[in-house]
Design a protein around this motif. Sequence first.
Motif, PDB file in Angstrom:
ATOM      1  N   LEU A   4      34.817  51.109  -8.731  1.00 13.85           N
ATOM      2  CA  LEU A   4      36.310  50.893  -8.602  1.00 13.85           C
ATOM      3  C   LEU A   4      36.974  50.815  -9.795  1.00 13.85           C
ATOM      4  CD1 LEU A   4      38.603  50.159  -6.645  1.00 13.85           C
ATOM      5  CD2 LEU A   4      37.953  47.818  -6.905  1.00 13.85           C
ATOM      6  N   LEU A   5      36.696  49.866 -10.786  1.00 18.26           N
ATOM      7  CA  LEU A   5      37.288  50.068 -12.063  1.00 18.26           C
ATOM      8  C   LEU A   5      36.385  50.308 -13.187  1.00 18.26           C
ATOM      9  CD1 LEU A   5      39.872  48.571 -13.431  1.00 18.26           C
ATOM     10  CD2 LEU A   5      38.485  46.516 -13.752  1.00 18.26           C
ATOM     11  N   THR A   6      36.936  50.966 -14.071  1.00 20.63           N
ATOM     12  CA  THR A   6      36.399  51.551 -15.373  1.00 20.63           C
ATOM     13  C   THR A   6      37.016  51.282 -16.396  1.00 20.63           C
ATOM     14  OG1 THR A   6      35.014  53.063 -13.944  1.00 20.63           O
ATOM     15  CG2 THR A   6      35.080  53.398 -16.521  1.00 20.63           C
ATOM     16  N   GLY A  22      37.004  47.906 -28.795  1.00 14.32           N
ATOM     17  CA  GLY A  22      35.996  48.910 -27.997  1.00 14.32           C
ATOM     18  C   GLY A  22      35.302  48.359 -26.840  1.00 14.32           C
ATOM     19  N   VAL A  23      35.996  47.800 -26.147  1.00 14.71           N
ATOM     20  CA  VAL A  23      35.120  47.081 -24.760  1.00 14.71           C
ATOM     21  C   VAL A  23      35.142  48.054 -23.817  1.00 14.71           C
ATOM     22  CG1 VAL A  23      35.623  45.574 -22.922  1.00 14.71           C
ATOM     23  CG2 VAL A  23      36.024  44.732 -25.389  1.00 14.71           C
ATOM     24  N   SER A  24      34.037  47.959 -23.066  1.00 16.24           N
ATOM     25  CA  SER A  24      33.614  48.895 -21.670  1.00 16.24           C
ATOM     26  C   SER A  24      32.980  48.149 -21.051  1.00 16.24           C
ATOM     27  CB  SER A  24      32.748  50.293 -22.376  1.00 16.24           C
ATOM     28  OG  SER A  24      33.519  51.182 -23.366  1.00 16.24           O
ATOM     29  N   PHE A  25      33.229  48.301 -19.771  1.00 17.85           N
ATOM     30  CA  PHE A  25      32.415  48.047 -18.493  1.00 17.85           C
ATOM     31  C   PHE A  25      32.979  48.609 -17.260  1.00 17.85           C
ATOM     32  CE2 PHE A  25      36.022  44.710 -18.625  1.00 17.85           C
ATOM     33  CZ  PHE A  25      36.500  44.657 -17.591  1.00 17.85           C
ATOM     34  N   THR A  26      32.146  48.516 -16.011  1.00 18.13           N
ATOM     35  CA  THR A  26      32.585  49.024 -15.016  1.00 18.13           C
ATOM     36  C   THR A  26      32.569  47.782 -14.006  1.00 18.13           C
ATOM     37  OG1 THR A  26      30.356  49.662 -14.254  1.00 18.13           O
ATOM     38  CG2 THR A  26      31.805  51.328 -15.409  1.00 18.13           C
ATOM     39  N   THR A  60      40.702  53.699 -22.241  1.00 19.40           N
ATOM     40  CA  THR A  60      41.433  53.953 -21.069  1.00 19.40           C
ATOM     41  C   THR A  60      40.751  53.055 -19.859  1.00 19.40           C
ATOM     42  OG1 THR A  60      39.767  55.502 -20.163  1.00 19.40           O
ATOM     43  CG2 THR A  60      42.053  56.259 -21.253  1.00 19.40           C
ATOM     44  N   VAL A  61      41.740  52.639 -19.067  1.00 18.46           N
ATOM     45  CA  VAL A  61      41.430  52.027 -17.870  1.00 18.46           C
ATOM     46  C   VAL A  61      41.754  52.628 -16.527  1.00 18.46           C
ATOM     47  CG1 VAL A  61      41.848  49.937 -16.487  1.00 18.46           C
ATOM     48  CG2 VAL A  61      41.926  49.479 -19.043  1.00 18.46           C
TER      49      VAL A  61
END
Length: 236
Positions: A4-6, A22-26, A60-61
């Motif tokens: 749902l959220l990336t 540089g944060v990334s998660f889903t 991006t989000v």
Amino acid sequence: MSALLTVDRVVKRFGGVAAVDGVSFTLDAGSVLGLIGPNGSGKTTLLGVLAGTHEPTSGTVTLDGKVASGKGAHRAVHAGIARTFQTTRLFGSWTLREGLRLAHGERRGRQAWSDDRLADLLGLDGLLDQPCASLTSAAQRLAMIALALATGPRVLLLDEPAVGMDTAEAAALADAVRRAADELDVAVVVVDHNMQFLMPLADTVLVMAAGAVLAEGTPEQIRADEAVIASYLGEA
């Protein structure tokens, strides 16, 4: 099925300082992410990026496959991202019911609970018609969450929701957040320093340090991570 959220390689700089680096998660619908780390690690700034308050310097989000970052807080609410704050923000002279009716106008056709059901969920029964300024500190914090849920969010961002609550109040709040995630299929991001509140609630925990991701995993994995213990959990 896609998340749902990336959050993809998000950076937020203030001058030469990278508050988020540089944060990334889903995050899937119906899941709860605990966001922890020392003070100044970038947690609140990251919430601001997710909520549209801060425009990312890069990265991006996306929400349900559509870019949600960099469009402002009001458009983020319309897209389905709601946020509470560490400090209480209510119209003190308004009753909770009046505030909920205003918040319902932001739903844009999304599912949301009725005023009575929200009050029941959050232990605010009998308080709907009282001015918000007359509520206890704990009740005001719960009222902020009720207002956020009244917008019918797809993603709910909670900034230190359990601060100032006793053990019983925090446990009741955790139960309410889990019910919201399960029954409305809402994805939840929770920032809190109260590990007794957060760890049983979260499906996944992301640990930040100096703006970057130090570790990510289940609560059990995070509790056993030596780097996390050294940098954060060992301080408790």
